[in-house]
Design an enzyme around this catalytic site. Structure first.
Site, PDB file in Angstrom:
ATOM      1  N   ARG A  26      40.176  46.211 -47.474  1.00 54.24           N
ATOM      2  CA  ARG A  26      40.584  47.581 -47.772  1.00 54.24           C
ATOM      3  C   ARG A  26      40.954  48.332 -46.480  1.00 54.24           C
ATOM      4  O   ARG A  26      40.604  49.481 -46.309  1.00 54.24           O
ATOM      5  CB  ARG A  26      39.442  48.309 -48.489  1.00 54.24           C
TER       6      ARG A  26
ATOM      7  N   TRP B 243      33.274  41.546 -58.640  1.00 53.13           N
ATOM      8  CA  TRP B 243      33.456  42.999 -58.666  1.00 53.13           C
ATOM      9  C   TRP B 243      33.797  43.411 -60.103  1.00 53.13           C
ATOM     10  O   TRP B 243      34.610  42.783 -60.768  1.00 53.13           O
ATOM     11  CB  TRP B 243      34.604  43.391 -57.707  1.00 53.13           C
TER      12      TRP B 243
ATOM     13  N   ASP C 192      31.651  49.399 -60.387  1.00 52.32           N
ATOM     14  CA  ASP C 192      32.854  50.232 -60.418  1.00 52.32           C
ATOM     15  C   ASP C 192      33.501  50.202 -61.794  1.00 52.32           C
ATOM     16  O   ASP C 192      34.413  50.985 -62.061  1.00 52.32           O
ATOM     17  CB  ASP C 192      33.866  49.738 -59.372  1.00 52.32           C
TER      18      ASP C 192
ATOM     19  N   TRP D 234      25.926  56.350 -50.698  1.00 54.52           N
ATOM     20  CA  TRP D 234      26.135  55.503 -49.521  1.00 54.52           C
ATOM     21  C   TRP D 234      26.915  54.272 -49.965  1.00 54.52           C
ATOM     22  O   TRP D 234      26.363  53.375 -50.581  1.00 54.52           O
ATOM     23  CB  TRP D 234      24.786  55.106 -48.956  1.00 54.52           C
ATOM     24  N   ASP D 235      28.187  54.256 -49.636  1.00 53.55           N
ATOM     25  CA  ASP D 235      29.077  53.197 -50.105  1.00 53.55           C
ATOM     26  C   ASP D 235      29.207  52.101 -49.046  1.00 53.55           C
ATOM     27  O   ASP D 235      28.851  52.280 -47.873  1.00 53.55           O
ATOM     28  CB  ASP D 235      30.447  53.825 -50.404  1.00 53.55           C
ATOM     29  N   MET D 236      29.761  50.968 -49.429  1.00 55.71           N
ATOM     30  CA  MET D 236      29.970  49.837 -48.512  1.00 55.71           C
ATOM     31  C   MET D 236      30.995  48.930 -49.186  1.00 55.71           C
ATOM     32  O   MET D 236      30.674  48.258 -50.148  1.00 55.71           O
ATOM     33  CB  MET D 236      28.646  49.112 -48.301  1.00 55.71           C
ATOM     34  N   ASN D 237      32.222  48.966 -48.691  1.00 48.67           N
ATOM     35  CA  ASN D 237      33.315  48.392 -49.480  1.00 48.67           C
ATOM     36  C   ASN D 237      33.931  47.107 -48.957  1.00 48.67           C
ATOM     37  O   ASN D 237      35.031  46.751 -49.370  1.00 48.67           O
ATOM     38  CB  ASN D 237      34.423  49.437 -49.648  1.00 48.67           C
TER      39      ASN D 237
END
Ligand code: DGJ
Length: 761
Positions: free
Chosen positions: A444, A200, A549, A478-481
């Site tokens: 998260r 990340w 990020d 469109w997020d995916m965490n």
């Protein structure tokens, strides 16, 4: 371009002006690999390519022949158990417990163009002249399992696309325990393998190693393609570099678990496998059922890594990305995430938008925190209804206010996730991916919805559809965490649990397909905590992706440089953010932050109200500049010139299609004292065309700039007094090259003021 078949009907040659791909039916009816590389011509019978000799300790296929062993022969889709000891392209578990299979040639067909892959993203053609496809049909005589190998040769570029399809024509249930998209046996192992790995906030760093006997691989078993490894690798000759030499790129058009592997055997042949990771993969095929693998793309070049990348860029920009936004320059956006995080009101958002509009921004994006009880990380995901405490007029009202400012409105979703503190979870606690009797790991504080279930995808679709139908939304992030844990679906029987990871991704693709079809003009940007799903599968639905990020300019040079090996500039989400930077606490100049972000879709990730009046003016200049040049930045031919992984200074450039315009980005991390004289050799220009650099009076020929180089010496080095602007850390420059049109007027590039420097003479 063409597909030639010899008279015996057992040798197939796919070719275009750049490459040849040749295969042949072997004496035991399996398919042998003859050649992949630069275009060649071969005679009718090319069996000698596959010559084998008798080797001690080899297992042989035929009773009367001690030479023909599958262990020593290059194959199209290697299998285990019949004398080959390398890792196979597929493994089929049968009712009697056997895992042995042999796929024998049955027939072939050739079709113009390229067939679609049901339910999966894939490259495509717009007319049948662009490509031709060979389908080789094979079958395992014992189980009746049929295997079709698809090979598409494109008319332009050294590109070959491949996939495999299994159909159970037998009477017993079979379990595919691996089903790779591509198997390629290369005749030697004299290659360096480049993988694109990291974590990340430092995604896709190129890492190079020499192939050695044994297995070397990268992959993901996280459920997403991941920050850690990318479904892309390059094999290059050790002497090849950015500008010359042989290399093959292997890219998987897929967003879930993957394996990219090279096995070098005892005799230094190299088997490449690329496809869904076999770990935890177990796909049950009842009689008559089918399984389709994702598509894999191979690109060959003998002209170095830039050429390899440019071939991928063109293909993925023009024949993987689709729809309204494919060929359009992207709106300059402002995103409120780093400006407010979860702490915002409707008025605060409008305030940010107003200033952005004043500076020339075109699209305002509302990030996380607008729905359900989402005022922090622990609640709300899954409830895609605006929170009236924060947005009194809902998304519709806010979107209207933004549109009234003369901007477009964009919205963040994380469709695949749920918090336990949400109405959706309270209503359907069984809708998450979870294993019976086991605790649920979280990431998260969120849990993964079971997208292998249609009713789950349907419900999320309904909620998103309602918002998009009611409000004027022009863009979706469109997020995916988080990655998947305790992978198990309550909706599938025990003997189908090995299907969950792939069915999950099919569910994601299904939702994307439904939304992009119903809202074709909405621009989708994919995101997975930044670059956790930057893969070609996503690009089929969302033509741009939030690259990382990490929004620090210096870090971004590396991330964007590494990403560019496979993915085009138009696919990289790039923003200018505040200093000190929120990920690394570094303070970089505002122009450097923009000079990096121009090589992407470009936007801002801050509240412009917090900048000084001078900085706001600078931002206005940046935006005007980007509007003028974004076609060139996003759709020009991109060259890597100097690597940030090897040097304190780095550079890249874009060149227009007619080669009359180019922009060079030059970056230096730390300043130095009394530095040497430097020149940067450019690429892609027209040799005998005179260019002006940043509107200067002198002209420089393309041949000069590409061979003698562009002077990049910092005149002020060691003389900081009075030269502060030119003497600092995190320095960057843009050089705008324009072919001289006989116009002696001062170029418009100077009007952007601080952004640009005169070339130093
Ligand atoms: C991760 C993304 O990468 C960020 O840009 C932001 O959207 C946050 N998620 C929001 O939760």
């Amino acid at each position: 371009m063409g597909i030639a078949v010899n008279r015996a009907g057992d040798t197939f040659h796919l070719y275009n002006q750049e490459i040849s791909y040749i295969m042949k039916v072997l004496p035991n009816h399996q398919m042998g690999q003859i050649y992949f590389g630069k275009r060649i011509q071969i005679p009718e019978d090319c069996s000698y390519f596959l010559e084998t000799s008798s080797r001690p300790m080899s297992s042989c296929v035929f009773d009367t022949d001690n030479r023909f062993s599958m262990e020593h022969i290059r194959q199209e889709y290697g299998v285990f158990g019949t004398s080959d000891y390398r890792m196979p392209a597929t493994e089929v578990l049968q009712e009697n417990g056997s895992r042995i299979s042999e796929f024998c040639f049955r027939e072939y067909r050739i079709q113009a163009g390229k067939p679609k892959l049901p339910g999966l993203p894939a490259t495509y053609v717009e007319n049948e002249e662009e490509a031709e496809t060979l389908v080789i049909r094979l079958a395992d005589p014992v189980t009746g399992l049929e295997l079709e190998l698809f090979y598409t040769i494109f008319a332009a570029g050294g590109i070959l696309a491949r996939n495999a399809r299994f159909v159970n024509r037998g009477e017993q249930a079979l379990h595919l325990q691996s089903a790779m998209s591509l198997c390629l046996d290369l005749p030697d192992s004299g290659y360096d393998m480049i993988q694109f790995s990291g974590a990340w906030a430092r995604e896709r760093y190129p890492k190079t190693r020499r192939l050695e006997q044994g297995i070397q691989s990268v992959g993901s078993i996280r459920g997403n393609s991941s920050h850690n490894h990318n479904p892309f690798m390059i094999l290059k000759r050790p002497t090849a570099d950015e500008f010359q030499g042989e290399a093959i790129g292997f890219s998987l058009i897929y967003s879930g678990n993957f394996l990219a592997q090279v096995e070098v055997d005892t005799y230094d042949t190299a088997r490449v496998l690329l496809g869904i990771h076999p770990h935890c993969f177990d796909w049950k095929l009842d009689p008559s059922e089918e399984f389709q693998t994702p598509e894999a793309v191979m690109v060959y070049t003998d002209q170095g890594l830039n050429h390899l990348s440019q071939t991928f860029h063109r293909l993925y920009q023009k024949r993987l990305a689709r729809g309204y936004w494919r060929d359009r320059v992207r709106p300059i956006l402002i995103n409120n995430w780093e400006a407010t995080y979860f702490d915002f009101t409707e008025d605060k958002l409008v305030e940010i938008a107003e200033k952005a509009r004043e500076c020339g921004v075109e699209l305002f994006v509302l990030d996380d925190g607008w729905f359900g009880k989402r005022c922090g990380e622990q609640a709300g995901l899954g409830d895609w209804v605006a929170n009236p405490d924060r947005l009194k007029n809902g998304i519709t009202g806010l979107a209207r206010r933004i549109e009234d400012l003369g901007m477009k409105f964009g919205l963040w979703f994380e469709p695949e996730m749920v918090n336990k503190d949400s109405d959706l979870y309270r209503e359907h606690p069984d809708w998450i991916i979870q294993a019976p009797g086991r605790r649920n790991s979280h990431g998260r504080y969120q849990y993964v919805l079971d997208f292998s279930r249609k009713e789950v995808v349907d419900r999320i679709y309904e909620m998103m559809d309602k918002i998009l139908s009611e409000a004027k939304v022009s863009y979706i992030k469109w997020d995916m965490n988080r990655s998947i844990t305790e992978c198990y679906s309550a909706a599938l029987p025990p003997d189908r649990q090995g299907e969950v990871y792939h069915r999950y991704i099919l569910g994601v693709y299904d939702l994307y397909e439904r939304l992009t079809s119903k809202f074709p003009q909405v621009l989708f940007e994919s995101c997975a905590s930044g670059g956790g799903r930057f893969d070609p599968g996503m690009l089929y639905y969302a033509p741009q992706c939030w690259t990382s990020d990490d929004s620090d300019a210096v870090e971004r040079i590396k991330i964007q440089y590494g990403t560019s090996y496979c993915y085009p500039v138009s696919s990289m989400g790039t923003h200018v953010s505040v200093v000190p930077n929120h990920q690394i606490n570094r303070i970089t100049p505002l122009d450097t932050r923009a000079n990096v972000a121009y090589f992407g879709t470009f936007g801002y990730e801050l509240d412009l109200n917090t900048l000084t009046a001078d900085e706001q003016e600078e931002v206005k200049g940046q935006i005007a500049f980007m509007k003028q040049y974004r076609q060139l930045f996003q759709f020009g031919t991109f060259y890597r010139l100097q690597s940030p992984f090897e040097h304190n200074t780095s550079a890249w450039m874009v060149v227009s299609e007619d080669r009359k315009e180019a922009i060079v980005g030059w970056y230096r991390v730390l300043n130095g004292v009394n530095l040497p004289y430097t020149r940067l050799r450019l690429k892609g220009l027209t040799e005998d065309l005179p260019y002006r650099v940043n509107g200067g009076r002198d002209i420089h020929y393309g041949s000069e700039l590409m061979n003698a180089g562009l002077i990049t010496t910092d005149a002020s080095s060691g003389q900081a007094q009075g030269n502060e602007k030119m003497c600092r850390d995190f320095e960057s420059r843009l050089y705008i090259l324009k072919a001289d049109q006989g116009d002696k007027q001062e170029s418009d590039v100077f009007k952007t003021g601080k952004l640009l420097y005169n070339s130093i003479r």
